[in-house]
Enzyme design. Sequence first.
Site, PDB file in Angstrom:
ATOM      1  N   ASP A 141       0.711  -1.182   0.099  1.00 61.25           N
ATOM      2  CA  ASP A 141      -0.064   0.076   0.035  1.00 61.25           C
ATOM      3  C   ASP A 141       0.760   0.942  -0.069  1.00 61.25           C
ATOM      4  O   ASP A 141       2.046   1.193   0.633  1.00 61.25           O
ATOM      5  CB  ASP A 141      -0.925  -0.236   1.319  1.00 61.25           C
ATOM      6  CG  ASP A 141      -1.957   1.082   1.014  1.00 61.25           C
ATOM      7  OD1 ASP A 141      -2.456   1.290   0.055  1.00 61.25           O
ATOM      8  OD2 ASP A 141      -2.562   1.378   2.160  1.00 61.25           O
ATOM      9  N   ASN A 175     -10.955  -2.600  -4.888  1.00 59.97           N
ATOM     10  CA  ASN A 175     -10.200  -1.802  -5.917  1.00 59.97           C
ATOM     11  C   ASN A 175     -10.892  -1.351  -7.085  1.00 59.97           C
ATOM     12  O   ASN A 175     -10.547  -0.561  -7.765  1.00 59.97           O
ATOM     13  CB  ASN A 175      -8.815  -2.077  -6.069  1.00 59.97           C
ATOM     14  CG  ASN A 175      -8.089  -2.181  -4.705  1.00 59.97           C
ATOM     15  OD1 ASN A 175      -6.897  -2.757  -4.496  1.00 59.97           O
ATOM     16  ND2 ASN A 175      -8.218  -1.095  -4.010  1.00 59.97           N
TER      17      ASN A 175
END
Length: 240
Positions: free
Chosen positions: A20, A68
């Site tokens: 991330d 996502n």
Amino acid sequence: MALSEDEKMPVPQHIAIIMDGNGRWAKNRGLPRTAGHKAGGETFRRIANYCREIGVKYLTVYAFSTENWKRSTEEIGGIMLLLERYLKEALRDMEKNGVCFRFFGDLSRLSPKLRKLCEDTEARSSQYHEVQVNFCLNYGGRDEIIRAARAFAADVAAGKRSADSLTELEFENYLDSAGVPDPELVIRPSGEQRTSNFLPWQSAYSEFVFMNVLWPDFMPEHLDEAIAEFYRRNRRFGGA
Ligand code: IPE
Ligand code: IPE
Ligand code: MG
């Protein structure tokens, strides 16, 4: 000179990473988010190589979550293109790298082209054993458990299993991670301190290390630091 087995530092057998911080890395540089994903891809190569060098047996990485898909079409397209390029390269360099690939997640939502690349990579790399990389693509832990429950229910309906006798061990065979030992260590860089639906079943007893570094800036030294933190902790759980 290569280190002998005795000189090597101890490492967990299975490390899982939530890759991330790509977007923030790009934003900090005034670049499009896709540039962050490209840099994140380079970091993945670096860290996967490093894991192989230090003797980690399984590396599981969160590359694209079921959530996502909410991102812009442009960003999703960019990520998918990078994945395609990476897998083509992995197929080309397979013999040299000795990496075995597995994919966790619901691949049915990927483009037929990308899905085929995943299937080919998984099939052709199954003979290699230096390190196993589990790539989480369109992965969500809750989705994984639901898919496993459906598969189990189908086996019950077909008379192959009995619902009453289901054990944790048996259920694990229905998960994407079937046959893979649970990760001892889960690392999340980027400063966020949540797990975002990553391996909820498998990480029930994992140690979590949250780090204040964006994934594209993540270096082998950061992995060393997380491993050192892991060994500083007293891994006493379950019993007395
Ligand atoms: C992780 O980086 C990569 C994916 C989720 C595909 P992000 O894109 O989430 O980066 P941040 O969190 O916005 O910085
Ligand atoms: C988790 O990161 C998913 C991946 C790294 C692929 P996200 O950036 O998508 O998670 P949230 O939105 O911060 O929970
Ligand atoms: Mg993020």
